[in-house]
Each structure stands twice: as C-alpha cells, then as structure tokens.
Design a protein around this motif. Structure first.
Motif, mmCIF file in Angstrom:
data_model
loop_
_atom_site.group_PDB
_atom_site.id
_atom_site.type_symbol
_atom_site.label_atom_id
_atom_site.label_comp_id
_atom_site.label_asym_id
_atom_site.label_seq_id
_atom_site.Cartn_x
_atom_site.Cartn_y
_atom_site.Cartn_z
ATOM 1 N N PRO A 148 0.926 -1.532 -0.324
ATOM 2 C CA PRO A 148 -0.622 0.018 -0.137
ATOM 3 C C PRO A 148 0.853 0.841 0.104
ATOM 4 O O PRO A 148 2.054 1.366 0.670
ATOM 5 C CB PRO A 148 -0.950 -0.019 1.061
ATOM 6 N N LEU A 149 0.239 2.160 -0.850
ATOM 7 C CA LEU A 149 1.184 3.342 -1.118
ATOM 8 C C LEU A 149 0.823 4.656 -1.337
ATOM 9 O O LEU A 149 -0.228 4.039 -2.610
ATOM 10 C CB LEU A 149 2.269 3.311 -2.565
ATOM 11 N N LYS A 183 -7.878 9.524 7.485
ATOM 12 C CA LYS A 183 -7.782 9.109 6.434
ATOM 13 C C LYS A 183 -6.947 8.845 4.817
ATOM 14 O O LYS A 183 -7.045 8.543 4.548
ATOM 15 C CB LYS A 183 -7.689 11.218 5.863
ATOM 16 N N VAL A 184 -5.723 8.000 5.920
ATOM 17 C CA VAL A 184 -4.430 7.565 4.780
ATOM 18 C C VAL A 184 -4.569 5.989 5.739
ATOM 19 O O VAL A 184 -4.769 5.603 4.224
ATOM 20 C CB VAL A 184 -3.413 8.485 5.832
ATOM 21 N N PHE A 185 -4.619 5.876 6.871
ATOM 22 C CA PHE A 185 -4.197 4.444 6.568
ATOM 23 C C PHE A 185 -6.214 3.613 7.065
ATOM 24 O O PHE A 185 -5.681 2.721 6.408
ATOM 25 C CB PHE A 185 -3.883 3.623 8.265
ATOM 26 N N SER A 186 -7.043 4.067 6.751
ATOM 27 C CA SER A 186 -8.292 3.236 6.682
ATOM 28 C C SER A 186 -8.184 2.729 5.417
ATOM 29 O O SER A 186 -9.027 2.997 5.370
ATOM 30 C CB SER A 186 -9.145 4.197 7.687
ATOM 31 N N ASP A 196 -4.509 12.548 13.913
ATOM 32 C CA ASP A 196 -5.935 11.400 13.956
ATOM 33 C C ASP A 196 -6.220 11.867 12.484
ATOM 34 O O ASP A 196 -7.014 10.930 12.206
ATOM 35 C CB ASP A 196 -6.829 13.020 14.683
ATOM 36 N N ASN A 197 -5.985 13.091 11.693
ATOM 37 C CA ASN A 197 -6.434 12.754 10.323
ATOM 38 C C ASN A 197 -5.464 11.155 9.559
ATOM 39 O O ASN A 197 -5.819 11.269 8.090
ATOM 40 C CB ASN A 197 -6.325 13.836 9.481
#
Length: 339
Positions: free
Chosen positions: A247-248, A330-333, A325-326
C-alpha cells in the motif's frame, strides 16, 4: 537522577549487538560512538545535501532493547547542539522523559523489576552519538524482536516535525503508536525534493506501508514545473520495483495560505501540485496499480486549522495531534483494506 557510580554497572556498545536503532536506515560505528542515520552512512557521499545535516537527524528513530535491568544509563560521546530530549517507553507505554546536556552518564529512574521492552525515542532534529549503554551488573540485555508492521514515510520539515514538544509527540510518531507500527520517518527538513537515491533506499527497505508527502519543498524552486511530475513518477517506479503490491499513499501539501494560488519559483502553486499528484496516482491506477492512493493534504490539515501554522507554513505542537488523527483516519483507513 541516580548517579551510576553508586551502582555496579556493566556497559555495552553497538558492537556488542544487544540493542538496535529502529527507524534508522543505517548506523555509523567507530571506536568513539555509534550514531543512527536516516540515509545509508556507508554510501553517504551518494546523498548530497542530506549527508551534511538532516540525514543525521533522528526523527522517528528509537533506541530499543529488552532487559531485566532495573538501572539503565546512557552516556553520549558528544552533544552537537542543544540538550537532547528523549522519551522513554516501557512495554509500549510512556515511562519518563530524560534530558541530556553533557557527556556524563544519565540514568533512567524508577524502572520496575523484571524483563521489559525499552524503546527510547530520540530527539527529532539532532544527531545522537551514543558512547555506552549501562545496566546494573549481572542483568541481561538483548535486542527486541519487533514483529510490528513496518511503515516508511517520506516528507519535509512538516514530517520531521521540529515544533513537536518531544520526539514521541510528532504527528508521525503518534500515528505509529496508535496503529502499533514500526516507523521509519524520512522527513527531511527543507529537502524533500524527490532525490532518486531516497526512492532507491525506500525500495530496498522492508515495508508494509509506504507514504509520500510531496510538494512543499519544491515550491521555492528546488524543483521545476517541467520535472515535477516526471520525478514523482520516477520515485514511485523505484519503490514499485521491490514493493509492487505494498500500500502506497501519495499525500499532497497541507494548507499554506500564501502558496495556495500564488505560483512559486518552481512554476506551480500548491493547488496545481495537488492536481498533478492526483493525476499521477490515477495514471498508475490505469496501469493496474490497485494499491496506490491519493490523499489531499487538505484532509490532513486545512484552512480551518491555520491558527496552528504560526509562520503560515509549519504546524505547531498542537497541530501534531490534529495531523496524527487525520493521518490515521484519512490515510491508513484507506490503505488498511489492502493487506
């Protein structure tokens, strides 16, 4: 602080192979000290500019070991600049903060008995030259077996996070702690300009997740409009040579009022950079890359948080929590479902 002369101590160096520097790319070792680097020390001349300063800084780097010692001390070979601030974690929980301002051995206080994993986060904007690590005589020490998933992040001073109150309170460090990840933070203050050697080094490192936060350092003219997209494509292609399915995430610049619409010396505004980076990600997707993601930096820190940008550019200590938090949500989710 306990004076180590009051306690019988054994001492170790890096050559004894009983501790590691997690989050480092390489370790410099000589007769005087060991020092973690975030570039390849043995090939440092192949990293122009980075070798002179930021490649030696320790953002995200941790001194790690497992021991049953109740008394532990660190002795530095030298202190390059200001006082070193170190955050000590025991079994994954914050335990204490120590400050080192000279080369006298400094002890950790109040450690419980029994075997425990020690993880010491090093000052994010300084070098760390360790002479010896001491533990009470007869105690055991060994490298920690770390089975956490590995996350490599590349970015600018916003990722190096000099404004954080301590090394474990950078947004990347807090994100890694929340998600139980082994972080390698290649946040190079002022120098995130898509160096080919950095792409090759990320290619060669173990990684379960890779994130690239790109654009802001190119604005003053360290990159040109002509070469912006080709160099981003090149660094992604380098990574994909050995991480074809990892995942990138490509993250564009966070909010910066003065640079949103105004073109920089590079010929692009931040708004135009965001468009370009999203287009690049879409090109890779069109060629079959299902594990590449684009996230606008405005999802990480936007105009509503501009009060946390005291100079209009760099996030302050409070912003580290917002960004963490973001980044988590926003990214890892978005990346988590790919593994």
């Amino acid at each position: 602080m306990t004076k180590i002369k009051e306690i019988h101590m054994d001492n170790y160096t890096y050559l004894d192979n009983v501790f590691s520097f997690e989050g480092a790319v390489s370790v410099e070792e000589n007769n005087e000290y060991c020092a973690p680097w975030r570039i390849d020390f043995k090939e440092k001349e192949l990293f122009p500019v980075l070798k002179d300063k930021v490649g030696k800084f320790c953002s995200g780097v941790r001194l790690c070991f497992t021991t049953n010692a109740q008394y532990i001390a660190l002795q530095m070979a030298e202190i390059d600049e200001d006082t070193l601030i170190l955050d000590v974690f025991v079994e994954g929980a914050f335990n204490q903060q120590i400050k080192i301002s000279d080369t006298s051995p400094i002890a950790l206080e109040g450690l419980r008995e029994g075997t425990k994993q020690i993880e010491i986060w090093l000052t994010q904007n300084q070098t760390f030259k360790l002479k010896k690590l001491f533990i009470n005589k007869g105690a055991k020490i060994s490298k920690t077996l770390d089975y956490r998933k590995r996350w490599i992040h590349y970015g600018s001073s916003i990722s190096q996070s000099n404004a954080a109150t301590s090394p474990s309170k950078t947004w990347a460090a807090m994100t890694a702690q929340k998600l139980n990840l082994n972080l390698t933070n290649l946040g190079f203050s002022g120098e995130c300009v898509f160096d080919p050697m950095v792409g090759m080094k990320m290619r060669d490192l173990e990684a379960d997740y890779i994130t690239l936060k790109l654009g802001i350092n190119t604005y003053p003219g360290l990159q040109t409009e002509r070469m912006f997209a080709p160099n981003v494509i090149g660094i992604i292609k380098s990574i994909r040579e050995r991480h074809p399915y990892t995942p990138l995430a490509i993250i564009s610049p966070i909010y910066c009022e003065a640079r949103e619409i105004e073109k920089g010396a590079c010929g692009l505004s931040l708004t135009e950079m965001r468009v370009s980076l999203e287009q690049i990600v879409n090109i890779f997707k069109s060629y079959g890359d299902r594990n590449i993601f684009y996230i606008s930096g405005l999802e990480i820190l936007n105009e509503e948080s501009k009060q946390h940008l005291p100079d209009g550019l760099h996030p302050d200590a409070d912003a580290q929590y917002i960004m963490s938090d973001n980044f988590t949500n926003k990214v890892f989710s978005r990346m988590a479902g790919t593994l």
